[in-house]
Scaffold this active site. Structure first.
Site, mmCIF file in Angstrom:
data_model
loop_
_atom_site.group_PDB
_atom_site.id
_atom_site.type_symbol
_atom_site.label_atom_id
_atom_site.label_comp_id
_atom_site.label_asym_id
_atom_site.label_seq_id
_atom_site.Cartn_x
_atom_site.Cartn_y
_atom_site.Cartn_z
ATOM 1 N N HIS A 1 -147.697 3.729 21.777
ATOM 2 C CA HIS A 1 -147.663 2.403 21.919
ATOM 3 C C HIS A 1 -147.262 1.689 23.320
ATOM 4 C CE1 HIS A 1 -145.925 -1.194 18.976
ATOM 5 N NE2 HIS A 1 -147.120 -1.618 19.640
ATOM 6 N N ASP B 1 -143.123 -2.569 13.544
ATOM 7 C CA ASP B 1 -142.493 -1.529 14.064
ATOM 8 C C ASP B 1 -141.201 -0.936 13.553
ATOM 9 O OD1 ASP B 1 -141.913 0.735 16.210
ATOM 10 O OD2 ASP B 1 -142.778 -0.364 17.703
ATOM 11 N N HIS C 1 -139.136 0.515 15.306
ATOM 12 C CA HIS C 1 -138.240 0.503 16.306
ATOM 13 C C HIS C 1 -138.501 -0.776 17.461
ATOM 14 C CE1 HIS C 1 -139.876 4.708 15.518
ATOM 15 N NE2 HIS C 1 -138.717 4.967 15.699
ATOM 16 N N ASP D 1 -138.560 -1.091 20.573
ATOM 17 C CA ASP D 1 -139.518 -0.892 21.876
ATOM 18 C C ASP D 1 -138.936 -1.824 23.146
ATOM 19 O OD1 ASP D 1 -140.870 0.919 20.495
ATOM 20 O OD2 ASP D 1 -142.860 -0.109 20.444
ATOM 21 N N HIS E 1 -143.193 4.847 25.312
ATOM 22 C CA HIS E 1 -143.533 4.278 24.347
ATOM 23 C C HIS E 1 -142.434 3.457 23.327
ATOM 24 C CE1 HIS E 1 -142.765 7.307 20.585
ATOM 25 N NE2 HIS E 1 -141.589 7.416 21.686
ATOM 26 N N ASP F 1 -147.245 -0.832 15.258
ATOM 27 C CA ASP F 1 -146.931 0.540 15.236
ATOM 28 C C ASP F 1 -147.129 1.229 13.861
ATOM 29 O OD1 ASP F 1 -145.476 2.851 15.449
ATOM 30 O OD2 ASP F 1 -144.317 2.299 17.252
ATOM 31 N N ASP G 1 -145.471 3.599 12.724
ATOM 32 C CA ASP G 1 -144.381 3.983 12.157
ATOM 33 C C ASP G 1 -143.577 3.190 11.485
ATOM 34 O OD1 ASP G 1 -142.642 2.969 14.127
ATOM 35 O OD2 ASP G 1 -142.919 4.475 15.581
ATOM 36 N N GLU H 1 -149.837 4.491 17.921
ATOM 37 C CA GLU H 1 -149.035 5.656 17.389
ATOM 38 C C GLU H 1 -149.799 6.706 16.302
ATOM 39 O OE1 GLU H 1 -145.772 6.749 18.453
ATOM 40 O OE2 GLU H 1 -146.019 5.388 20.116
HETATM 41 C C1 DIR Z 1 -136.951 5.645 20.555
HETATM 42 C C2 DIR Z 1 -138.215 6.012 19.666
HETATM 43 N N1 DIR Z 1 -136.401 4.526 20.446
HETATM 44 C C3 DIR Z 1 -137.283 5.880 21.935
HETATM 45 N N2 DIR Z 1 -139.150 4.792 19.884
HETATM 46 C C4 DIR Z 1 -140.360 4.641 19.481
HETATM 47 O O1 DIR Z 1 -137.456 6.930 22.233
HETATM 48 O O2 DIR Z 1 -136.940 5.158 22.707
HETATM 49 N N3 DIR Z 1 -140.914 3.409 19.317
HETATM 50 N N4 DIR Z 1 -140.839 5.505 18.733
HETATM 51 O O3 DIR Z 1 -141.964 3.044 18.795
HETATM 52 MN MN MN Z 2 -143.903 1.103 18.968
HETATM 53 MN MN MN Z 3 -142.348 2.725 16.369
#
Ligand code: DIR
Ligand code: MN
Ligand code: MN
Ligand code: MN
Length: 281
Positions: A86, A110, A112, A114, A127, A206, A208, A251
């Site tokens: 991402h 998403d 998350h 981000d 990401h 994203d 996920d 992703e």
């Molecule tokens: C987690 C994963 N918060 C990190 N983040 C992701 O590593 O900062 N974001 N997968 O899409």
């Molecule tokens: Mn993301």
């Molecule tokens: Mn994510």
């Protein structure tokens, strides 16, 4: 409308680098050829991240992608960016900001937020930082100056995994957050309509955000996500809207996919964007 797919083969922003192979796997699976059969004017470009460290490669790749996205938009083409991790969002939306005259809202779908910066990220993975960088936060080279977006232009949807510092940033920057409970309460279509508002908007998806049962091909799956068919139903009318200025799907990690389920979903979403593009507003 004329469309350009830009594949971004980069996994350096994730802990599991497998999404570097995402665009290539989709191409080898025949996605581009099948999609070109549906439309008169589809171009496909592919960027591959060079070997190197993330801190060096990703800012350069983002600048390159931003230039390409701005160029395609400037020619009146609708950009569809396919990741790659991402971190590609730093380039996609910077490019759209350059090329698109008017303000626009960004819908960030998403699991998350981000919204990390290097000093708050437990993983250090880039990401986990692209939205923060678009808001002008983060280290030199990655933080966008001037900011590409302000927090009040952003809606986060489907989030269910975050760190407290990220949540604090949503309040500080006025980012609207729609978690899974709110999406269920409002219904996805109504939630999306609220998030887009009356003006132009872009979508950063994203994968996920989608339930791992429907989209297993991601590096950081999070249980309890949006069901794929629900998302497709709700997304299709948005993709048909002339107010939609760009789409990003990030992703995709072919190494974790099961029975090409995630690959098929990516293709179905892009297909929806292509098929609906002749619809009246
Ligand atoms: C987690 C994963 N918060 C990190 N983040 C992701 O590593 O900062 N974001 N997968 O899409
Ligand atoms: Mn993301
Ligand atoms: Mn994510
Ligand atoms: Mn052409």
């Amino acid at each position: 409308r004329a469309m350009t797919i830009l594949g971004v083969g980069c996994g350096l922003g994730a802990r599991d680098g497998g999404c570097a192979d995402g665009p290539r796997a989709l191409r080898r699976g025949g996605m581009g050829e099948r999609l070109r059969g549906l439309t008169e004017d589809l171009h496909c470009l592919e960027l591959q991240a060079p070997l190197g460290d993330a801190q060096t490669v990703i800012p350069r790749l983002a600048d390159h992608l931003a230039t390409l996205v701005a160029k395609e938009c400037g020619r009146g083409r609708f950009p569809i960016v396919i990741g790659g991790d991402h971190s590609c969002a730093m380039g996609t939306w910077a490019g759209l900001r350059q090329a698109h005259g008017a303000a626009f809202r960004l819908i960030w779908i998403d699991a998350h937020m981000d919204l990390h910066t290097p000093d708050t990220s437990p993983s250090g993975a880039l990401h986990g930082m692209p939205l923060a960088c678009l808001l002008g936060l983060g280290p030199p080279g990655l933080a966008r100056h001037p900011p590409v977006l302000t927090g009040t232009e952003v809606t986060l949807m489907g989030v269910r995994s975050w760190e407290p510092e990220e949540e604090a940033r949503t309040s500080r920057h006025g980012i609207r957050v729609m978690g899974m409970a709110e999406l269920k309460r409002l219904g996805l279509a109504a939630a999306l309509a609220e998030a887009t508002g009356p003006g132009d908007f872009g979508i950063s998806l994203d994968l996920d955000a989608i339930d791992p049962a429907d989209a297993p091909g991601v590096g950081t799956p999070a249980p309890g996500g949006i069901r794929a068919d629900e998302l497709l139903d709700a997304l299709a009318p948005l993709l048909a809207s002339p107010r939609c200025i760009g789409l990003e799907i990030a992703e995709y990690n072919p190494h974790h996919d099961i029975d090409q389920r995630t690959a098929a979903l990516v293709e179905t979403i892009v297909e929806a964007a292509i098929r609906s593009s002749g619809d009246p507003p």
